[in-house]
Design a protein around this motif. Structure first.
Motif, PDB file in Angstrom:
ATOM      1  N   GLN A  13       0.835  -1.199   0.000  1.00 25.30           N
ATOM      2  CA  GLN A  13       0.000   0.000   0.000  1.00 25.30           C
ATOM      3  C   GLN A  13       0.874   1.254   0.000  1.00 25.30           C
ATOM      4  O   GLN A  13       0.591   2.217  -0.716  1.00 25.30           O
ATOM      5  CB  GLN A  13      -0.938   0.006   1.207  1.00 25.30           C
ATOM      6  CG  GLN A  13      -1.903   1.171   1.203  1.00 25.30           C
ATOM      7  CD  GLN A  13      -2.864   1.119   2.375  1.00 25.30           C
ATOM      8  OE1 GLN A  13      -2.598   0.503   3.404  1.00 25.30           O
ATOM      9  NE2 GLN A  13      -4.008   1.778   2.215  1.00 25.30           N
ATOM     10  N   LEU A  85      -5.460   0.408  -5.558  1.00 27.16           N
ATOM     11  CA  LEU A  85      -5.828   0.908  -4.222  1.00 27.16           C
ATOM     12  C   LEU A  85      -7.302   0.634  -3.932  1.00 27.16           C
ATOM     13  O   LEU A  85      -7.666   0.311  -2.789  1.00 27.16           O
ATOM     14  CB  LEU A  85      -5.504   2.397  -4.108  1.00 27.16           C
ATOM     15  CG  LEU A  85      -4.007   2.730  -4.016  1.00 27.16           C
ATOM     16  CD1 LEU A  85      -3.758   4.218  -4.214  1.00 27.16           C
ATOM     17  CD2 LEU A  85      -3.428   2.251  -2.693  1.00 27.16           C
ATOM     18  N   GLU A  86      -8.162   0.737  -4.943  1.00 28.43           N
ATOM     19  CA  GLU A  86      -9.577   0.404  -4.752  1.00 28.43           C
ATOM     20  C   GLU A  86      -9.745  -1.079  -4.435  1.00 28.43           C
ATOM     21  O   GLU A  86     -10.522  -1.441  -3.542  1.00 28.43           O
ATOM     22  CB  GLU A  86     -10.375   0.736  -6.020  1.00 28.43           C
ATOM     23  CG  GLU A  86     -10.658   2.198  -6.227  1.00 28.43           C
ATOM     24  CD  GLU A  86     -11.394   2.455  -7.540  1.00 28.43           C
ATOM     25  OE1 GLU A  86     -12.078   1.540  -8.054  1.00 28.43           O
ATOM     26  OE2 GLU A  86     -11.269   3.585  -8.047  1.00 28.43           O
ATOM     27  N   ASP A  89      -8.870  -1.646  -0.873  1.00 27.18           N
ATOM     28  CA  ASP A  89      -9.942  -1.231   0.043  1.00 27.18           C
ATOM     29  C   ASP A  89     -11.087  -2.240   0.056  1.00 27.18           C
ATOM     30  O   ASP A  89     -11.736  -2.442   1.085  1.00 27.18           O
ATOM     31  CB  ASP A  89     -10.479   0.153  -0.350  1.00 27.18           C
ATOM     32  CG  ASP A  89      -9.478   1.271  -0.073  1.00 27.18           C
ATOM     33  OD1 ASP A  89      -8.526   1.048   0.707  1.00 27.18           O
ATOM     34  OD2 ASP A  89      -9.646   2.367  -0.657  1.00 27.18           O
ATOM     35  N   GLU A  90     -11.346  -2.855  -1.097  1.00 26.71           N
ATOM     36  CA  GLU A  90     -12.457  -3.804  -1.213  1.00 26.71           C
ATOM     37  C   GLU A  90     -12.062  -5.229  -0.806  1.00 26.71           C
ATOM     38  O   GLU A  90     -12.894  -6.123  -0.798  1.00 26.71           O
ATOM     39  CB  GLU A  90     -12.983  -3.818  -2.649  1.00 26.71           C
ATOM     40  CG  GLU A  90     -13.587  -2.492  -3.087  1.00 26.71           C
ATOM     41  CD  GLU A  90     -13.837  -2.422  -4.585  1.00 26.71           C
ATOM     42  OE1 GLU A  90     -13.490  -3.392  -5.314  1.00 26.71           O
ATOM     43  OE2 GLU A  90     -14.362  -1.397  -5.037  1.00 26.71           O
TER      44      GLU A  90
END
Length: 188
Positions: A13, A85-86, A89-90
């Motif tokens: 990340q 990055l999405e 997050d998911e």
């Protein structure tokens, strides 16, 4: 679900965030120079290209197309970083979007924004498509150029200068080695 450890996820990340920040800086610095110009004239800042050598325009065209290609590539990379990055997050980060297998940590370290395992990575080969003009081109007739090839280099003999001399020279009477030459024929 990926089997990445919390430490590995944090490392990846951080790498993605740094990469996104670097790309944002690139785009911000290019915008400080001015928005991409609509035309070559606008991008060069020249009022007129009339007094420029054609090679200057060619260089400017090349430089502009190269910069646009680099921006396109970096924009695509920026989008991939944001998508990674999405996915993070998911909770879908680290698994191949095609087959669902886990992407090895080493691959993610090398390409943190990748969404594919090695086996499912889309091909990035250069297109083998041929230009459309080749569809209408015809082959030269058989034997074309054979006589020229057979006689190549035969004119270059001792009388070559005499053959060319019949057409005159670029020497003017002013350039003659002798004094007071009034005629081009006296110049020799």
């Amino acid at each position: 679900m990926s089997t990445l450890t919390q430490e590995q996820r944090k490392e990846l990340q951080q790498a993605l965030l740094e990469q996104r920040e670097d790309l944002q800086r690139h785009f911000e610095s290019s915008m400080e120079d001015g928005a991409p110009a609509e035309s070559l004239k606008d991008s060069t800042g020249e009022l007129s290209s009339y007094d420029n050598h054609p090679a200057d325009a060619g260089t400017e065209t090349f430089e502009r197309s190269r910069d646009l290609a680099i921006d396109d590539t970096l924009t695509e990379e920026f989008n991939q970083v944001n998508e990674a990055l999405e996915r993070m997050d998911e909770g879908r980060y680290g698994t191949c979007v095609t087959c669902g297998k886990e992407i090895p940590f080493e691959r993610l370290q090398a390409i943190p924004y990748t969404a594919y395992c090695i086996d499912d990575t889309p091909s990035r080969d250069v297109s083998n498509d041929r230009p459309v003009e080749e569809e209408v081109m015809t082959m030269p007739p058989s034997g074309a150029g054979e006589v020229r090839q057979r006689n190549a280099g035969k004119f270059d003999h001792a009388e070559a200068w005499e053959a060319v001399e019949d057409y005159g020279t670029s020497n003017s009477p002013a350039m003659a080695a002798k004094r007071d030459v009034k005629d081009y024929d006296e110049n020799m």
